[in-house]
Design a protein around this motif. Sequence first.
Motif, short mmCIF file in Angstrom:
data_model
loop_
_atom_site.label_atom_id
_atom_site.label_comp_id
_atom_site.label_asym_id
_atom_site.label_seq_id
_atom_site.Cartn_x
_atom_site.Cartn_y
_atom_site.Cartn_z
N MET A 79 23.01 -15.44 61.65
CA MET A 79 23.00 -14.03 60.55
C MET A 79 24.50 -14.91 59.71
SD MET A 79 23.15 -10.14 63.07
CE MET A 79 24.46 -11.40 64.03
N ASP A 80 24.12 -14.28 58.60
CA ASP A 80 25.24 -14.49 57.99
C ASP A 80 24.91 -13.27 56.69
OD1 ASP A 80 22.36 -15.54 56.81
OD2 ASP A 80 23.48 -17.11 55.49
N THR A 81 26.50 -13.46 55.40
CA THR A 81 26.82 -12.35 54.90
C THR A 81 27.73 -13.04 53.93
OG1 THR A 81 26.94 -10.81 56.30
CG2 THR A 81 28.21 -10.20 54.33
N TRP B 190 24.85 -2.99 65.68
CA TRP B 190 25.72 -3.40 65.55
C TRP B 190 26.26 -3.60 64.11
CZ3 TRP B 190 26.00 -7.93 68.07
CH2 TRP B 190 26.65 -9.22 67.85
N GLY B 191 27.80 -3.83 64.32
CA GLY B 191 28.65 -3.18 63.54
C GLY B 191 28.47 -1.97 62.95
N ASP B 192 28.24 -1.14 61.59
CA ASP B 192 28.59 0.07 61.77
C ASP B 192 27.06 0.58 61.40
OD1 ASP B 192 30.14 2.83 60.81
OD2 ASP B 192 29.25 2.29 59.21
N LEU C 52 24.87 1.27 57.61
CA LEU C 52 25.11 -0.46 56.83
C LEU C 52 24.24 -1.05 57.34
CD1 LEU C 52 26.64 -1.51 54.08
CD2 LEU C 52 27.60 -3.09 55.79
N TYR C 53 22.93 -1.00 56.45
CA TYR C 53 21.63 -1.75 56.57
C TYR C 53 21.44 -1.69 57.61
CZ TYR C 53 21.68 -3.47 51.81
OH TYR C 53 21.41 -3.52 50.61
N MET D 138 23.83 -9.27 51.79
CA MET D 138 23.48 -9.35 53.27
C MET D 138 21.90 -9.75 53.41
SD MET D 138 25.77 -5.70 54.76
CE MET D 138 25.67 -6.14 56.27
N LEU D 139 21.28 -9.81 54.45
CA LEU D 139 19.80 -9.45 54.48
C LEU D 139 19.29 -10.82 54.21
CD1 LEU D 139 18.95 -6.20 55.98
CD2 LEU D 139 19.27 -8.00 57.06
N TYR E 54 27.49 -15.44 61.63
CA TYR E 54 28.19 -15.47 63.56
C TYR E 54 29.46 -15.16 63.48
CZ TYR E 54 24.63 -18.35 63.78
OH TYR E 54 23.24 -19.92 63.66
N LEU E 55 29.70 -14.77 62.41
CA LEU E 55 31.49 -13.82 62.57
C LEU E 55 31.77 -12.91 63.80
CD1 LEU E 55 30.86 -12.12 58.94
CD2 LEU E 55 31.90 -14.07 59.30
N SER F 22 32.08 -3.33 60.34
CA SER F 22 31.34 -4.10 59.75
C SER F 22 31.10 -5.27 59.92
CB SER F 22 30.77 -3.06 57.87
OG SER F 22 31.57 -3.61 57.57
N SER F 23 29.74 -6.61 59.67
CA SER F 23 30.53 -7.62 58.88
C SER F 23 30.65 -8.19 58.17
CB SER F 23 28.70 -8.37 59.23
OG SER F 23 27.94 -7.63 58.09
N ALA G 215 30.70 -6.07 65.12
CA ALA G 215 30.02 -7.69 64.03
C ALA G 215 29.51 -8.99 64.60
CB ALA G 215 30.12 -7.65 62.84
C1 LIG Z 1 20.58 -5.14 59.91
S1 LIG Z 1 21.80 -5.77 58.89
C2 LIG Z 1 23.19 -4.76 59.91
C3 LIG Z 1 24.47 -4.52 59.54
C4 LIG Z 1 25.32 -3.72 60.91
N1 LIG Z 1 25.10 -2.79 60.56
C5 LIG Z 1 27.19 -4.29 59.56
O1 LIG Z 1 27.41 -2.83 59.63
O2 LIG Z 1 26.95 -5.26 59.48
C6 LIG Z 1 21.97 -7.66 59.44
C7 LIG Z 1 22.64 -7.97 58.59
O3 LIG Z 1 24.06 -8.06 58.32
C8 LIG Z 1 24.54 -9.16 58.39
N2 LIG Z 1 25.51 -9.49 59.98
C9 LIG Z 1 25.58 -8.72 61.00
N3 LIG Z 1 26.45 -9.44 61.80
C10 LIG Z 1 26.88 -10.85 61.08
C11 LIG Z 1 28.27 -11.02 61.63
N4 LIG Z 1 28.34 -11.48 63.00
N5 LIG Z 1 27.79 -12.31 60.59
C12 LIG Z 1 27.32 -12.83 59.58
N6 LIG Z 1 27.02 -11.34 58.41
C13 LIG Z 1 26.74 -10.59 60.08
C14 LIG Z 1 23.43 -10.39 58.46
O4 LIG Z 1 23.76 -10.59 56.31
C15 LIG Z 1 22.18 -9.97 58.81
O5 LIG Z 1 21.48 -9.54 57.70
#
Ligand SMILES: C[S@@+](CC[C@H](N)C(=O)[O-])C[C@H]1O[C@@H](n2cnc3c(N)ncnc32)[C@H](O)[C@@H]1O
Length: 257
Positions: free
Chosen positions: A243-245, A111-113, A116-117, A186-187, A208-209, A144-145, A11
Amino acid sequence: MKRLLVIGIGAGDPEHVTAQAVRALNEVDVFFVIDKGGDTGELVALRKEVCERYIEDSSYRIVEVRDPPRDRAAKAYGAAVDDWRRRRSAVWQALLRDELDEDGVGAFLVWGDPSLYDSTLAVIEHVLASGDVSFEYEVVPGISSVHALTARHRVALNRVGGAVQITTGRRLAAGWPEGVDDVVVMLDADCSFRHLDPAGIEIYWGAYLGTPDELLVAGPLADAGAEITRVRAQARERKGWIMDTYLLRRSRSRESE
Ligand SMILES: C[S@@+](CC[C@H](N)C(=O)[O-])C[C@H]1O[C@@H](n2cnc3c(N)ncnc32)[C@H](O)[C@@H]1O
């Protein structure tokens, strides 16, 4: 046969990249990097950094692809996403056909996994279904995030025997989901937690994790909500994107105890 690897790279922290992902990275001939335009060029840069840091033989190629624009103002959200996936799959189809040799290995860094989304797997299935280009593909999981968030706040994702729902800001704005007391959002472009009655809800928020700009706020939603709204707006203004979660944890209802 052409091979495609869908590699989760975590992430934001290059150290999220797993040993399995490093092995996969070193098999790749061509990386397809999707540029979504705007200020997220930073995310493209991170993908390049991952390649430079972990790949031993630098004979790989990077092919940058401009993502087709998506109609974010459309009222029919599902139809707009379907239309965008169709246009994206036409672009990817041409890439896989023209940029990858018959015995070549291509990769998308996700990005991430990837589960997931993220639409990468759906778009790949769409390309395969078109029958225009054949290839086999594998998925390498990533951090993932959601897991970056829980680790940074040092909290478990679920409570004992409890369910967790992962949802979007858009859905949360319509109300707290039925049947769960723990919700990951998310999102969310609009701090949708503002629409909730904050009584009895804790929030664990991260932006920005895993990056040097990481921001963390936690506490009762009644207090932390306003702080998050302020910190988020400032950060978004400063960087031009965010980008926040967050995890929302409600005092457990009697039925789930
Ligand atoms: C299109 S989705 C992708 C998710 C990604 N596949 C994952 O496994 O985290 C994008 C969303 O993931 C979250 N996200 C991804 N990277 C992040 C990060 N570094 N810090 C915080 N939120 C993050 C946010 O909610 C963002 O709106």
